[in-house]
Design a protein around this motif. Structure first.
Motif, short mmCIF file in Angstrom:
data_model
loop_
_atom_site.label_atom_id
_atom_site.label_comp_id
_atom_site.label_asym_id
_atom_site.label_seq_id
_atom_site.Cartn_x
_atom_site.Cartn_y
_atom_site.Cartn_z
N GLU A 129 0.75 -1.15 -0.03
CA GLU A 129 -0.03 0.07 -0.14
C GLU A 129 0.82 1.23 -0.09
N ILE A 130 1.86 1.29 0.71
CA ILE A 130 2.91 2.45 0.57
C ILE A 130 3.51 2.45 -0.73
N SER A 131 3.80 1.49 -1.26
CA SER A 131 4.59 1.84 -2.69
C SER A 131 3.20 2.11 -3.64
N LEU A 132 1.98 2.15 -3.46
CA LEU A 132 0.95 2.76 -4.27
C LEU A 132 0.45 4.06 -3.71
N GLN A 133 1.16 4.24 -2.64
CA GLN A 133 0.82 5.88 -1.91
C GLN A 133 -0.36 5.75 -1.59
N LYS A 134 -0.99 4.52 -1.22
CA LYS A 134 -2.58 4.43 -0.61
C LYS A 134 -2.43 4.74 0.74
N VAL A 135 -1.16 4.52 1.61
CA VAL A 135 -0.92 4.65 2.85
C VAL A 135 0.40 5.20 3.15
N GLU A 136 0.69 6.17 3.78
CA GLU A 136 1.97 6.67 3.92
C GLU A 136 2.77 5.99 4.94
N PRO A 137 3.86 5.96 4.97
CA PRO A 137 4.71 5.21 6.15
C PRO A 137 4.48 5.48 7.37
N LEU A 138 4.69 4.57 8.27
CA LEU A 138 4.05 4.68 9.63
C LEU A 138 4.77 6.00 10.14
N LYS A 139 4.23 7.05 10.82
CA LYS A 139 4.79 8.12 11.67
C LYS A 139 5.11 7.92 13.00
N VAL A 140 6.04 7.89 13.56
CA VAL A 140 6.48 7.41 15.00
C VAL A 140 6.91 9.09 15.58
N GLU A 141 6.46 9.15 16.65
CA GLU A 141 6.51 10.53 17.48
C GLU A 141 6.93 10.09 18.76
N SER A 142 8.17 10.65 19.61
CA SER A 142 8.34 10.15 20.79
C SER A 142 8.48 11.41 21.85
N GLY A 143 8.41 11.00 23.13
CA GLY A 143 8.18 11.93 24.20
C GLY A 143 7.04 12.50 24.49
N PHE A 144 6.09 11.62 24.43
CA PHE A 144 4.70 11.96 24.91
C PHE A 144 4.41 11.25 26.40
N SER A 145 3.33 11.66 27.07
CA SER A 145 2.73 11.03 28.27
C SER A 145 1.21 11.17 28.27
N ILE A 146 0.77 10.21 28.86
CA ILE A 146 -0.96 9.88 28.93
C ILE A 146 -1.28 10.29 30.15
N ILE A 147 -2.26 11.48 30.01
CA ILE A 147 -2.92 12.00 31.43
C ILE A 147 -4.36 11.17 31.51
#
Length: 799
Positions: A380-398
């Protein structure tokens, strides 16, 4: 029958173990008792590290083991006289020899298997329970040590051992049937498989041991003894006002624990939850204090909201793409990919358009998750139907936890609004299907403030109050009170902070009122009607009143008051001061004040010591925190002297200009403190100490420019003419560098920044590695209103 579990913090040292023994003695007098103990605090982590070092060929593992043995022997020696029970010393010596042999084997083959790692990690509980056994015996308590590896059986598992419940329960019943001792001691965390090999029960393993034993023994209650007073409405390290939750349901407790609270670990208490056995969480070091009773149906209370918890080290996985719209299966494929990598999903939220989906996981698994997702959706990524997974760090859950959250009208809105008022961005929100929690994802840097904001919204007053006490009713004190009375309503609206003046004194009288003083009370009372002030009685009264969020503002130049700062800090009263004396006394006192302030979490703020309201001290602190300590400081620190020398032209008598500065409130109460350079010397000394120098007042080199007789106009006229001949300007300049600290009158070139100073302006230039050309702070450095403004900035930081 009851089960008592003691964690590592309850077994940190001999003193802690003595407290544990008191609890065991009291409990066993009521009922037959099974005691489950963890390893001494920090021991399991050290054992795991020793095993890893041995398996990687690092001989340093021997030092770790030697240190562990010395620590345990020290504990034994403090608890037991050498003649009382030599057996425990021999027993521990044998156990440590076995540990060394196992690690030596791993060292020699250069690797360590999971089974060997389990075997090494489990020694800590064997050490601690053998010490407890010997201590019980020495105090006359009837006890029996039972090896958990002969009781708890586990089966094979690809990740974590699965307990064979039937065999385990049969073993427990047999243990109880064949043993008449009032106390049975069982090591937590460890078990064995069908082949008799040691296994461990994973995170919260000792809780799991206690839970399994409580169910098998049909205990009436499981007691978990730790180092906090039960489950709290929030982490007390973040919210000092947090209070104990006295009653809570299993489901609510599991929600709070899942989202950050470390008192209980959800999977480990599942056995007692399924059987409805109550859990009491208590503080080992405050056994008579409040605790939390976790049960199936807690009594109804007024508050449906139970508490706030937070989970740190969270990574967010964002999956988006137009190809997801209207196409089923994307979510399940992502979840399966994560499950195959044994990655736990903490939180899920998805846009109603189905165009984006966000998943929260442990930050440690972030890169593994990225790789797994990108491989799963490669096509799906190769067909641009889905973008590569975006990973963001440095978060907390309240998370806001409570019963039946979906029917708590406005709770979610209040939570999000409270966070928003602190200008904290919410990255994602979610409500659990259990209807027990509402969660918000924020940056970790904002997590503590977000928790405080939400706790204040649901469990505290909507308005934070500062109870202010002011010493000094001169130019600065009067300006300060006038500003407070004119601005405090605006602070209450804008900042949610209400400042009330609860006490004020001058050199003769004082007035105090815990409900706050009115503007028209102060002047008349301090003139004639107030209580007599002598020998520090004002400070004694403040300490005696013991008001929450008290702040002491010192607007004097009183040496005796400065010597009482330690008493004020010890009473947990914040100090805001423009009085320079405390920070220029000997280094021992200087350091003692800071140690006490840090230890008691009490603000001690003195920005106005150097440049009225100019942010000089806070700037130096920020530079030092970033590792960029100023290497050289040039400063023109006396607004009074700058005013005088800027006005002096050789025509108007010098002493007349000094009198003018005094009448305008630009000078110290005694103008000679300015003219002698004493005030500049103090400011210079404070700056040097803030830059990290260990320096006493006698080490500051100063040169007086005063004549032998006062006034002496001819002397000052000659200084002025000399500066004109050199085409410069007279300025009293301080210099701080590795050659020393000095201050004195000098002629600065007219192109120098100091030459252009006008009125009461002062200037400080900081040179450092990051600022080789200098960082300059300049502005009005004298005046009652300017100093009062700086004091207010510090006061409002004390909430």
């Amino acid at each position: 029958m009851q089960v008592l579990k003691f964690g590592g913090s309850s077994l940190a040292n001999a003193s802690a173990i003595s407290q544990v023994m008191k609890i065991i003695r009291t409990a066993s007098a009521r009922d037959k008792t099974i005691v489950v103990a963890s390893a001494l605090s920090g021991v399991t982590d050290t054992l795991i590290r020793a095993g890893i070092m041995a398996g990687s060929g690092d001989s340093g593992y021997t030092t770790l083991i030697d240190d562990l043995q010395a620590r345990h022997i020290t504990v034994i020696n403090e608890l037991l006289p050498s003649e009382s029970d030599p057996g425990v010393r021999v027993e521990l010596s044998i156990l440590f020899d076995k540990l060394r042999d196992i690690c030596r084997g791993a060292f020699m083959i250069g690797e360590i298997s999971p089974a060997t790692s389990d075997l090494i990690a489990g020694f800590g509980e064997l050490f601690s329970t053998r010490i407890l056994e010997a201590t019980c015996t020495s105090t006359g308590l009837s006890c029996h040590w039972a090896d958990a590896r002969e009781i708890i059986r586990t089966g094979p598992s690809s990740s974590q051992p699965v307990v064979n419940t039937a065999v385990t329960q049969r073993n427990v019943r047999e243990l109880l049937r064949n043993n008449l001792s009032k106390i049975i001691l069982v090591p937590g965390f460890i078990a064995s498989d069908d082949q008799g090999r040691t296994t461990t029960l994973g995170r919260g393993g000792s809780d799991y041991t206690a839970s399994l034993l409580a169910v098998a023994a049909k205990a009436r209650m499981l007691w978990i003894w730790t180092d906090v007073n039960g489950m709290m409405t929030a982490d007390p390290r973040i919210v000092p006002q947090a209070r104990t939750i006295e009653n809570i349901s299993y489901k609510e407790a599991l929600e709070i624990s899942h989202f950050g609270a470390r008192v209980v670990y959800p999977p480990t208490i599942q056995p007692v939850v399924s059987k409805g056995i109550p859990i009491m969480v208590k503080n080992t070091f405050d056994p008579e204090g409040p605790g939390t009773l976790i049960e199936q149906d807690p009594p109804e209370g007024k508050e449906k909201i139970r508490g706030i918890s937070g989970s740190d080290r969270i990574a967010l996985l964002s999956m988006e793409g137009s190809g997801m719209v209207g196409i089923p299966g994307y979510s399940s494929r992502l979840f399966n990919a994560l499950a195959q990598q044994q990655i736990n999903i903490i939180l899920i939220t998805q846009a109603s358009s189905v165009h984006t989906m966000l998943v929260a996981i442990d930050q440690a698994d972030a890169q593994k998750a990225r790789k797994a997702a990108d491989e799963t959706f490669a096509y799906e990524i190769s067909l641009q139907k889905v973008e590569p997974l975006k990973v963001e760090s440095g978060f907390s859950i309240i998370s806001l936890i409570g019963d039946d959250m979906k029917n708590q009208s406005g709770a979610s809105g209040r939570m999000f609004e409270a966070i928003g008022r602190r200008n904290i961005t919410i990255r994602a929100i979610a409500q659990g299907s259990s209807e027990k929690n509402v969660s918000a994802v924020v940056a970790t840097n904002d997590a503590a403030e977000a928790i405080r904001a939400v706790h204040q919204e649901f469990f505290g007053s909507s308005e934070r109050c500062i109870n202010l006490f002011i010493a000094g009713w001169g130019n600065v004190g009067k300006s300060l009170t006038a500003m407070i009375f004119s601005q405090r309503e605006a602070w209450a609206v804008r900042e949610g902070i209400r400042v009330q003046i609860c006490g004020i004194c001058n050199s003769k009288r004082m007035i105090l009122n815990k409900e706050g003083l009115a503007p028209d009370q102060i002047g008349q009372t301090l003139s004639s009607d107030g209580e007599l002030y002598q020998n520090g009685t004002f400070i004694d009264k403040i300490i005696e009143m013991n008001l929450r969020n008290s702040v002491f503002a010192d607007c004097t130049a009183d040496h005796f008051i400065a010597l009482r700062y330690e008493d004020i800090i010890m009473a947990k009263i914040a100090i805001v001061t423009c009085n320079k004396i405390a920070n220029t006394l000997d280094m021992d006192y200087y350091n003692k004040l800071r140690r006490q302030a840090v230890r008691r979490h009490v603000p001690f703020l003195y920005e106005t010591n150097v440049g009225a309201a100019l942010p000089v001290i806070c700037l130096i602190r920020q530079m030092r925190l970033s590792g960029d300590t100023p290497e050289r400081v040039e400063a023109c620190l006396s607004g009074t002297l700058n005013y005088v020398f800027s006005r002096y032209d050789g025509q108007t008598p010098f002493h007349r200009i000094v009198e003018e500065a005094s009448s305008l409130g630009y000078a110290e109460p005694d103008p000679m403190a300015d003219l002698s350079g004493k005030d500049v010397m103090r400011k210079t000394l404070i700056l040097a100490r803030e830059c990290g120098m260990d320096i006493e007042e006698s080490q500051v080199n100063t040169a007086s420019f005063l004549p032998t007789q006062w006034p002496c106009e001819e002397h000052f006229r000659s200084l002025y003419l000399e500066s004109q001949q050199k085409e410069g300007t007279l300025r009293y300049v301080s210099t701080i560098d590795n050659r020393g600290v000095k201050a004195g009158l000098k002629v600065v070139p007219r192109e120098h920044p100091f030459s252009g100073l006008r009125g009461t302006d002062v200037s400080v230039i900081l040179y450092s590695r990051l600022y080789p050309n200098g960082l300059r702070v300049e502005g009005a450095g004298a005046g009652g209103r300017q100093t009062a403004s700086g004091l207010i900035n510090d006061i409002l930081q004390c909430v």
